[in-house]
Write an enzyme that holds these catalytic residues in place. Structure first.
Site, PDB file in Angstrom:
ATOM      1  N   GLY A  46       0.845  -1.198   0.000  1.00 56.57           N
ATOM      2  CA  GLY A  46       0.000   0.000   0.000  1.00 56.57           C
ATOM      3  C   GLY A  46       0.875   1.241   0.000  1.00 56.57           C
ATOM      4  O   GLY A  46       2.077   1.163   0.260  1.00 56.57           O
ATOM      5  N   GLN A  51       2.909   9.921   1.889  1.00 59.10           N
ATOM      6  CA  GLN A  51       4.270   9.375   1.877  1.00 59.10           C
ATOM      7  C   GLN A  51       5.105   9.893   0.713  1.00 59.10           C
ATOM      8  O   GLN A  51       6.326   9.823   0.754  1.00 59.10           O
ATOM      9  CB  GLN A  51       4.212   7.840   1.810  1.00 59.10           C
ATOM     10  CG  GLN A  51       3.656   7.208   3.077  1.00 59.10           C
ATOM     11  CD  GLN A  51       3.528   5.713   2.936  1.00 59.10           C
ATOM     12  OE1 GLN A  51       2.570   5.214   2.368  1.00 59.10           O
ATOM     13  NE2 GLN A  51       4.518   4.976   3.433  1.00 59.10           N
ATOM     14  N   CYS A  91       6.365  -0.360   7.345  1.00 52.58           N
ATOM     15  CA  CYS A  91       5.979   0.848   6.627  1.00 52.58           C
ATOM     16  C   CYS A  91       7.147   1.307   5.773  1.00 52.58           C
ATOM     17  O   CYS A  91       8.288   1.337   6.237  1.00 52.58           O
ATOM     18  CB  CYS A  91       5.595   1.942   7.633  1.00 52.58           C
ATOM     19  SG  CYS A  91       5.075   3.475   6.841  1.00 52.58           S
ATOM     20  N   LEU A  92       6.853   1.666   4.537  1.00 52.86           N
ATOM     21  CA  LEU A  92       7.905   2.141   3.638  1.00 52.86           C
ATOM     22  C   LEU A  92       8.532   3.434   4.143  1.00 52.86           C
ATOM     23  O   LEU A  92       9.649   3.767   3.765  1.00 52.86           O
ATOM     24  CB  LEU A  92       7.330   2.330   2.226  1.00 52.86           C
ATOM     25  CG  LEU A  92       6.828   1.043   1.554  1.00 52.86           C
ATOM     26  CD1 LEU A  92       6.086   1.374   0.265  1.00 52.86           C
ATOM     27  CD2 LEU A  92       7.985   0.085   1.284  1.00 52.86           C
ATOM     28  N   HIS A 133      -4.019   1.317   7.861  1.00 57.47           N
ATOM     29  CA  HIS A 133      -2.645   1.852   7.942  1.00 57.47           C
ATOM     30  C   HIS A 133      -2.493   3.061   7.003  1.00 57.47           C
ATOM     31  O   HIS A 133      -1.950   4.094   7.396  1.00 57.47           O
ATOM     32  CB  HIS A 133      -1.670   0.716   7.587  1.00 57.47           C
ATOM     33  CG  HIS A 133      -0.232   1.093   7.461  1.00 57.47           C
ATOM     34  ND1 HIS A 133       0.753   0.600   8.301  1.00 57.47           N
ATOM     35  CD2 HIS A 133       0.420   1.907   6.574  1.00 57.47           C
ATOM     36  CE1 HIS A 133       1.926   1.109   7.934  1.00 57.47           C
ATOM     37  NE2 HIS A 133       1.762   1.897   6.885  1.00 57.47           N
ATOM     38  N   GLU A 134      -3.000   2.938   5.777  1.00 55.46           N
ATOM     39  CA  GLU A 134      -2.895   4.045   4.808  1.00 55.46           C
ATOM     40  C   GLU A 134      -3.748   5.243   5.230  1.00 55.46           C
ATOM     41  O   GLU A 134      -3.336   6.394   5.067  1.00 55.46           O
ATOM     42  CB  GLU A 134      -3.311   3.601   3.405  1.00 55.46           C
ATOM     43  CG  GLU A 134      -2.586   2.389   2.829  1.00 55.46           C
ATOM     44  CD  GLU A 134      -1.100   2.419   3.001  1.00 55.46           C
ATOM     45  OE1 GLU A 134      -0.509   3.509   3.108  1.00 55.46           O
ATOM     46  OE2 GLU A 134      -0.504   1.331   3.037  1.00 55.46           O
ATOM     47  N   HIS A 137      -1.953   7.348   7.617  1.00 54.56           N
ATOM     48  CA  HIS A 137      -0.999   8.254   6.960  1.00 54.56           C
ATOM     49  C   HIS A 137      -1.689   9.560   6.565  1.00 54.56           C
ATOM     50  O   HIS A 137      -1.113  10.642   6.697  1.00 54.56           O
ATOM     51  CB  HIS A 137      -0.403   7.630   5.701  1.00 54.56           C
ATOM     52  CG  HIS A 137       0.739   6.691   5.941  1.00 54.56           C
ATOM     53  ND1 HIS A 137       1.908   7.076   6.577  1.00 54.56           N
ATOM     54  CD2 HIS A 137       0.913   5.391   5.601  1.00 54.56           C
ATOM     55  CE1 HIS A 137       2.741   6.044   6.616  1.00 54.56           C
ATOM     56  NE2 HIS A 137       2.165   5.004   6.033  1.00 54.56           N
TER      57      HIS A 137
HETATM   58  O1  GNR Z   1       4.200  -2.644   2.438  1.00 65.13           O
HETATM   59  C1  GNR Z   1       3.598  -2.521   3.508  1.00 65.13           C
HETATM   60  N1  GNR Z   1       3.329  -3.621   4.247  1.00 65.13           N
HETATM   61  C2  GNR Z   1       2.461  -3.621   5.324  1.00 65.13           C
HETATM   62  C3  GNR Z   1       2.426  -4.755   6.130  1.00 65.13           C
HETATM   63  C4  GNR Z   1       1.580  -4.828   7.197  1.00 65.13           C
HETATM   64  C5  GNR Z   1       0.738  -3.776   7.475  1.00 65.13           C
HETATM   65  C6  GNR Z   1       0.758  -2.629   6.693  1.00 65.13           C
HETATM   66  C7  GNR Z   1       1.619  -2.557   5.616  1.00 65.13           C
HETATM   67  S1  GNR Z   1       1.593  -1.147   4.611  1.00 65.13           S
HETATM   68  C8  GNR Z   1       3.221  -1.167   3.984  1.00 65.13           C
HETATM   69  C9  GNR Z   1       3.402  -0.099   2.930  1.00 65.13           C
HETATM   70  C10 GNR Z   1       3.248   1.265   3.569  1.00 65.13           C
HETATM   71  O2  GNR Z   1       4.042   1.779   4.278  1.00 65.13           O
HETATM   72  N2  GNR Z   1       2.116   1.865   3.350  1.00 65.13           N
HETATM   73  O3  GNR Z   1       1.883   3.046   3.939  1.00 65.13           O
HETATM   74 NI    NI Z   2       3.070   3.083   5.742  1.00 63.18          NI
END
Ligand code: GNR
Ligand code: NI
Length: 173
Positions: A46, A51, A91-92, A133-134, A137
């Site tokens: 995601g 980001q 998270c990236l 999660h997104e 952000h």
């Molecule tokens: O790549 C991602 N893997 C992930 C694994 C578990 C829960 C959430 C994520 S999101 C993350 C990519 C990211 O940072 N999205 O904002």
């Molecule tokens: Ni993230």
């Protein structure tokens, strides 16, 4: 198409609250293409516009192993949440760190798709976790905010140090 630069914690720009998308036009669709390229290239499941330093309410996701179910959610709203699930998240924007986060197991979300249609979708499992999660952000929130202050400080120090080292390496090369 272009791969975009991903901001990293503790960059203060990651704390920006995103504003609603006003129109789903070619410019927005070109940003969506770039976000998919960035997400798939990372690789990640995601990516939120926050980001890549674009403070609009937009996220992309694809949690499939085959990477063949791209979803773009514009102005997403969670209508219902059910159950609790704990996932080892990454998270990236916080590279190299993974920890357990508790989220709703099942959600119902309303959003506008890249064609401009309003749609509702049910999500569970990893897709539900990813969307939550997104959406965090888009509020300027990161998964490390759910961890203890001590853990967050440790992660922050390590990432600042790594970044300093990368900058020094680039000068010395
Ligand atoms: O790549 C991602 N893997 C992930 C694994 C578990 C829960 C959430 C994520 S999101 C993350 C990519 C990211 O940072 N999205 O904002
Ligand atoms: Ni993230």
């Amino acid at each position: 198409m272009a791969k975009l630069t991903i901001l990293e914690f503790p960059d203060p720009r990651l704390r920006t609250k995103a504003k609603p998308v006003e129109s789903v036009d070619d410019e927005l669709n070109s940003l969506i293409d770039d976000m998919f390229e960035t997400m798939y290239g990372a690789p990640g499941i995601g990516l939120a516009a926050t980001q890549v330093d674009v403070h609009k309410r937009l996220l992309v996701a694809d949690v499939t192993a085959d990477r063949n179910d791209p979803q773009a959610l514009i102005n997403p709203v969670i209508l219902e949440k059910d159950g609790v699930t704990v996932t080892e998240e990454g998270c990236l924007s916080v590279p190299g760190y993974y920890d357990e986060v508790e989220r709703a197991e099942h959600i119902r979300v309303r959003f506008i798709n890249r064609k401009g249609d309003e749609v509702e979708m049910e999500a569970e499992g990893l897709l539900a976790v990813c969307i939550q999660h997104e959406m965090d952000h888009l509020e300027g929130k990161l998964f490390v905010d759910y961890l203890s202050e001590a853990k967050r400080q440790r992660i922050r120090k390590r990432l600042v140090k790594d970044k300093r080292q990368r900058t020094a390496d680039a000068v010395t090369l």
